[in-house]
Design an enzyme around this catalytic site. Structure first.
Site, PDB file in Angstrom:
ATOM      1  N   HIS A  55       0.845  -1.195   0.000  1.00  0.00           N
ATOM      2  CA  HIS A  55       0.000   0.000   0.000  1.00  0.00           C
ATOM      3  C   HIS A  55       0.879   1.243   0.000  1.00  0.00           C
ATOM      4  O   HIS A  55       1.297   1.723   1.048  1.00  0.00           O
ATOM      5  CB  HIS A  55      -0.932   0.004   1.216  1.00  0.00           C
ATOM      6  N   PHE A  57       0.169   4.243  -0.421  1.00  0.00           N
ATOM      7  CA  PHE A  57      -0.383   5.361   0.351  1.00  0.00           C
ATOM      8  C   PHE A  57      -0.648   4.971   1.802  1.00  0.00           C
ATOM      9  O   PHE A  57      -0.130   5.605   2.728  1.00  0.00           O
ATOM     10  CB  PHE A  57      -1.676   5.861  -0.311  1.00  0.00           C
ATOM     11  N   TRP A  58      -1.413   3.922   1.990  1.00  0.00           N
ATOM     12  CA  TRP A  58      -1.851   3.606   3.355  1.00  0.00           C
ATOM     13  C   TRP A  58      -0.681   3.234   4.265  1.00  0.00           C
ATOM     14  O   TRP A  58      -0.752   3.414   5.481  1.00  0.00           O
ATOM     15  CB  TRP A  58      -2.945   2.525   3.355  1.00  0.00           C
ATOM     16  N   LEU A 188     -16.407   9.612  -0.647  1.00  0.00           N
ATOM     17  CA  LEU A 188     -15.212   9.709  -1.495  1.00  0.00           C
ATOM     18  C   LEU A 188     -15.607   9.242  -2.897  1.00  0.00           C
ATOM     19  O   LEU A 188     -16.056   8.114  -3.079  1.00  0.00           O
ATOM     20  CB  LEU A 188     -14.100   8.814  -0.931  1.00  0.00           C
ATOM     21  N   SER A 196      -7.536   5.620 -11.024  1.00  0.00           N
ATOM     22  CA  SER A 196      -6.198   5.008 -11.089  1.00  0.00           C
ATOM     23  C   SER A 196      -5.090   6.026 -11.373  1.00  0.00           C
ATOM     24  O   SER A 196      -4.118   5.724 -12.036  1.00  0.00           O
ATOM     25  CB  SER A 196      -6.154   3.906 -12.163  1.00  0.00           C
ATOM     26  N   ARG A 198      -3.994   8.001  -8.665  1.00  0.00           N
ATOM     27  CA  ARG A 198      -3.558   8.339  -7.320  1.00  0.00           C
ATOM     28  C   ARG A 198      -4.152   9.659  -6.836  1.00  0.00           C
ATOM     29  O   ARG A 198      -3.514  10.410  -6.089  1.00  0.00           O
ATOM     30  CB  ARG A 198      -2.007   8.398  -7.221  1.00  0.00           C
ATOM     31  N   LEU A 199      -5.385   9.937  -7.238  1.00  0.00           N
ATOM     32  CA  LEU A 199      -6.050  11.154  -6.779  1.00  0.00           C
ATOM     33  C   LEU A 199      -6.757  10.930  -5.430  1.00  0.00           C
ATOM     34  O   LEU A 199      -6.851  11.858  -4.613  1.00  0.00           O
ATOM     35  CB  LEU A 199      -7.055  11.598  -7.850  1.00  0.00           C
ATOM     36  N   ALA A 200      -7.212   9.698  -5.210  1.00  0.00           N
ATOM     37  CA  ALA A 200      -7.909   9.405  -3.947  1.00  0.00           C
ATOM     38  C   ALA A 200      -7.013   9.733  -2.735  1.00  0.00           C
ATOM     39  O   ALA A 200      -7.472  10.398  -1.791  1.00  0.00           O
ATOM     40  CB  ALA A 200      -8.371   7.952  -3.918  1.00  0.00           C
ATOM     41  N   LEU A 492     -23.872   6.391   6.660  1.00  0.00           N
ATOM     42  CA  LEU A 492     -24.813   6.515   5.549  1.00  0.00           C
ATOM     43  C   LEU A 492     -24.158   6.200   4.216  1.00  0.00           C
ATOM     44  O   LEU A 492     -22.986   6.445   4.034  1.00  0.00           O
ATOM     45  CB  LEU A 492     -25.374   7.942   5.523  1.00  0.00           C
TER      46      LEU A 492
HETATM   47  C1  LIG Z   1     -12.866   4.846  -4.447  1.00  0.00           C
HETATM   48  C2  LIG Z   1     -12.192   5.640  -5.539  1.00  0.00           C
HETATM   49  C3  LIG Z   1     -12.214   7.109  -5.139  1.00  0.00           C
HETATM   50  C4  LIG Z   1     -10.763   5.151  -5.664  1.00  0.00           C
HETATM   51  O1  LIG Z   1     -10.185   5.739  -6.775  1.00  0.00           O
HETATM   52  P1  LIG Z   1      -8.997   5.020  -7.626  1.00  0.00           P
HETATM   53  O2  LIG Z   1      -8.827   5.835  -8.838  1.00  0.00           O
HETATM   54  O3  LIG Z   1      -9.337   3.595  -7.741  1.00  0.00           O
HETATM   55  O4  LIG Z   1      -7.755   5.080  -6.668  1.00  0.00           O
HETATM   56  P2  LIG Z   1      -6.455   6.023  -6.798  1.00  0.00           P
HETATM   57  O5  LIG Z   1      -5.580   5.564  -7.907  1.00  0.00           O
HETATM   58  O6  LIG Z   1      -6.852   7.441  -6.866  1.00  0.00           O
HETATM   59  O7  LIG Z   1      -5.772   5.739  -5.387  1.00  0.00           O
HETATM   60  C5  LIG Z   1      -5.420   4.460  -4.988  1.00  0.00           C
HETATM   61  C6  LIG Z   1      -5.193   4.462  -3.501  1.00  0.00           C
HETATM   62  O8  LIG Z   1      -6.409   4.839  -2.828  1.00  0.00           O
HETATM   63  C7  LIG Z   1      -6.808   3.797  -1.933  1.00  0.00           C
HETATM   64  N1  LIG Z   1      -8.266   3.704  -1.946  1.00  0.00           N
HETATM   65  C8  LIG Z   1      -9.051   3.323  -2.959  1.00  0.00           C
HETATM   66  N2  LIG Z   1     -10.345   3.365  -2.577  1.00  0.00           N
HETATM   67  C9  LIG Z   1     -10.355   3.773  -1.300  1.00  0.00           C
HETATM   68  C10 LIG Z   1     -11.393   4.004  -0.376  1.00  0.00           C
HETATM   69  N3  LIG Z   1     -12.676   3.817  -0.680  1.00  0.00           N
HETATM   70  N4  LIG Z   1     -11.061   4.451   0.841  1.00  0.00           N
HETATM   71  C11 LIG Z   1      -9.775   4.643   1.169  1.00  0.00           C
HETATM   72  N5  LIG Z   1      -8.742   4.427   0.327  1.00  0.00           N
HETATM   73  C12 LIG Z   1      -9.042   4.004  -0.895  1.00  0.00           C
HETATM   74  C13 LIG Z   1      -6.169   2.565  -2.498  1.00  0.00           C
HETATM   75  O9  LIG Z   1      -6.053   1.573  -1.523  1.00  0.00           O
HETATM   76  C14 LIG Z   1      -4.840   3.092  -2.989  1.00  0.00           C
HETATM   77  O10 LIG Z   1      -3.931   3.289  -1.923  1.00  0.00           O
HETATM   78  P3  LIG Z   1      -2.789   2.169  -1.598  1.00  0.00           P
HETATM   79  O11 LIG Z   1      -1.868   2.172  -2.769  1.00  0.00           O
HETATM   80  O12 LIG Z   1      -2.176   2.618  -0.341  1.00  0.00           O
HETATM   81  O13 LIG Z   1      -3.511   0.881  -1.452  1.00  0.00           O
HETATM   82  C15 LIG Z   1     -12.909   5.462  -6.906  1.00  0.00           C
HETATM   83  O14 LIG Z   1     -12.769   4.132  -7.321  1.00  0.00           O
HETATM   84  C16 LIG Z   1     -14.372   5.784  -6.864  1.00  0.00           C
HETATM   85  O15 LIG Z   1     -14.763   6.943  -6.935  1.00  0.00           O
HETATM   86  N6  LIG Z   1     -15.217   4.739  -6.751  1.00  0.00           N
HETATM   87  C17 LIG Z   1     -16.655   4.865  -6.704  1.00  0.00           C
HETATM   88  C18 LIG Z   1     -17.075   5.407  -5.391  1.00  0.00           C
HETATM   89  C19 LIG Z   1     -16.545   4.608  -4.221  1.00  0.00           C
HETATM   90  O16 LIG Z   1     -16.473   3.396  -4.264  1.00  0.00           O
HETATM   91  N7  LIG Z   1     -16.188   5.334  -3.159  1.00  0.00           N
HETATM   92  C20 LIG Z   1     -15.693   4.755  -1.956  1.00  0.00           C
HETATM   93  C21 LIG Z   1     -16.801   4.634  -1.006  1.00  0.00           C
HETATM   94  S1  LIG Z   1     -16.220   3.947   0.458  1.00  0.00           S
END
Ligand SMILES: CC(C)(COP(=O)(O)OP(=O)(O)OC[C@H]1O[C@@H](n2cnc3c(N)ncnc32)[C@H](O)[C@@H]1OP(=O)(O)O)[C@@H](O)C(=O)NCCC(=O)NCCS
Length: 492
Positions: A55, A57-58, A188, A196, A198-200, A492
């Site tokens: 991970h 990030f985490w 989120l 994908s 790495r914006l999350a 929620l």
């Molecule tokens: C969840 C979401 C924001 C993740 O976006 P992404 O483009 O897949 O992920 P990114 O490339 O930006 O970032 C990846 C990192 O974010 C982490 N991550 C992904 N989803 C996460 C979540 N829901 N909560 C916390 N961390 C999360 C990943 O574990 C990864 O970190 P790591 O390398 O330490 O494991 C996106 O998939 C999304 O909008 N999904 C639909 C809505 C959703 O499911 N929201 C979450 C509700 S709990």
């Protein structure tokens, strides 16, 4: 989200004698086992994979590692001093800018609603997506003490379009015997075109920075997927209200003929609630509901919110059309005295596509009198919110019972058992009435998690286990694992 049949679970193969009909039963049991096993093994597989996962990030954040055994509760890091808190927002990639979302503004709330409608959480098969109404989002994001700065948006610099969002609201959270002021992080969401990249992590770090700025250093959040490291995992349960629609949308398994007839009859609910004195909650009930709820949660749960003010209760529980329903029991023998309450909220899901079988039949012209399968755009789901009921009873054991116990420890256990039986009876009636109300409001399904005392009524009230789980996480707070039944926090 899809529903699995719970009725298949009973039985013990070793009790089955060898005759033909019993052999068929045995085969059915084995099939039932096969239905359950993929779910169990999926959880185990996820856990095994998670132990090996990297991970990026985490691993930099104050959360326990997946392989770590947490043995003591408490913060991971001490609070930061103001100088240690970054003053300027994190840098976004070119073409994007931070933008607070003002959910009181009609334009902003529409944009946020639309972002979530098109991009928020889907089930594993991408058949359904949560469809939060604008009024619901306002309710969820505007409790007393909310801050607009914690409703963090990201916009396209050129078009101004809202492309991403994350929110926090303040919440006093009790973890076993400690109350900690936390941020409850939710919603989120990244536009599908920004996945994908790495914006999350940037969104998470930015909301964390803003939360730190007001002196809060802990957070609570829930995610379906496995991350480092949940404090608890709760399974979803579903109670069918409208079997035909759930089948038409592919939410539940399709049945026909006698099986369908049986299901319809088993799931039928009475037209009226059963508890005398049950009525919608009113303003004047707020103080009593607060007492009932706080007492219930403190008695029964290990991870729970603490509702310190009447304003919070008024916000979260007074009925809002299309959003939240709360019913109280006004004791007919002591009018004005509330003995219980139960609440549920509305969270529909958009139907993105139906199952393959339905796709096929939908494209065919109906033959003769064959029923036309209806096309639906939404599944109207009610979700159980909080409830509260009496938990202290004056139970006196008879001399006979005491003699059988043969000691204080066993007597205490028997008293607890009897108390639980009384709570169970009450919850079956209370949530049973919530089902009646939800059915009358034309919900299609009533969902809950395997949390609080929900296991006391799920079987009796014909909920079936789903294939989804929700995991609870704490940020910068180590807590020993909390059993699902000790989770008293509804997100929620
Ligand atoms: C969840 C979401 C924001 C993740 O976006 P992404 O483009 O897949 O992920 P990114 O490339 O930006 O970032 C990846 C990192 O974010 C982490 N991550 C992904 N989803 C996460 C979540 N829901 N909560 C916390 N961390 C999360 C990943 O574990 C990864 O970190 P790591 O390398 O330490 O494991 C996106 O998939 C999304 O909008 N999904 C639909 C809505 C959703 O499911 N929201 C979450 C509700 S709990």
């Amino acid at each position: 989200m899809s529903e699995k049949n719970a009725e298949n679970q009973a039985g013990n193969a070793s009790q089955v004698p060898f005759d033909a009909s019993k052999l068929r039963e045995l085969i059915k049991l084995m099939e039932a086992q096969a239905v359950q096993d993929p779910i169990m093994s999926r959880l185990e597989r996820e856990e095994a994979e998670e132990k090996k996962a990297v991970h990026e990030f985490w691993s930099t954040q104050p959360v326990p590692k997946s392989v770590e055994m947490v043995e003591k509760d408490g913060p991971l890091h001490p609070p930061l001093s103001p100088e240690q808190i970054r003053q300027e927002p994190y840098e976004l990639s070119a073409g994007l800018k931070w933008s607070d979302v003002d959910v009181e503004d009609s334009g902003d709330i529409k944009e946020l609603h639309d972002l979530l409608l098109e991009n928020y959480v889907e089930d594993a098969d991408s058949m359904f997506r949560f469809n939060y109404s604008a009024e619901f989002i306002r309710w969820a994001l505007m409790p007393p003490g909310f801050s607009k700065q914690w409703h963090v948006g990201v916009r396209d610099e050129e078009t101004g379009e809202l492309m991403a969002f994350i929110s926090g609201i303040p919440v006093d959270t009790m973890v076993r015997d400690k109350v900690v002021r936390m941020a409850e992080i939710n919603f989120l969401c990244l536009h599908k075109s920004l996945r994908s990249q790495r914006l999350a992590p940037l969104l998470i770090k930015e909301v964390t920075r803003r939360v730190h700025k007001v002196g809060i250093f802990q957070a609570i959040y829930t995610v379906g997927r496995l991350l480092p490291k949940p404090v608890s995992t709760c399974r979803y349960f579903h109670r069918t209200l409208n079997p035909r629609k759930l089948m038409d949308t592919g939410f539940s398994q399709k049945l026909e003929g006698p099986q369908l007839a049986k299901l319809l009859s088993v799931m039928r609910l009475p037209a009226n609630a059963s508890i005398p004195g049950l009525r919608p909650m009113r303003k004047g009930d707020v103080g009593q509901v607060r007492k009932l709820l706080n007492r219930y949660l403190k008695n029964r749960a290990e991870l729970l919110p603490v509702f310190s003010t009447d304003a919070e209760i008024a916000h979260w529980f007074l009925p809002r059309e299309g959003v939240i329903w709360t019913y109280v029991v006004d004791d007919p023998e002591h009018p004005g005295k509330l003995t219980d309450f139960v609440s549920f909220y509305s969270l529909p899901s958009s139907v993105l596509r139906t199952t393959r079988a339905q796709g096929k039949s939908a494209s065919k012209k109906p033959v003769g009198n064959a029923p036309v399968r209806k096309q639906h755009t939404t599944v109207n789901a009610a979700y159980l919110f909080y409830y509260g009921t009496r938990t202290e009873f004056e139970i006196k054991l008879s001399d006979e019972e005491k003699a059988v116990c043969g000691g204080k420890k066993k007597e205490k256990a028997l008293v607890k058992e009897k108390e639980n039986e009384l709570v169970k009876q009450r919850l079956c009636a209370l949530v049973g009435d919530a089902l009646v109300m939800a059915n009358n409001e034309k919900f299609d399904v009533f969902n809950c998690l395997e949390m609080m005392d929900n296991a006391m009524f799920t079987k009796e009230l014909k909920f079936g286990p789903g294939d989804g789980h929700l995991r609870y996480y704490l940020f910068n707070y180590l807590a020993r694992p909390v059993e699902a039944s000790k989770i008293g926090f509804v997100m929620l």
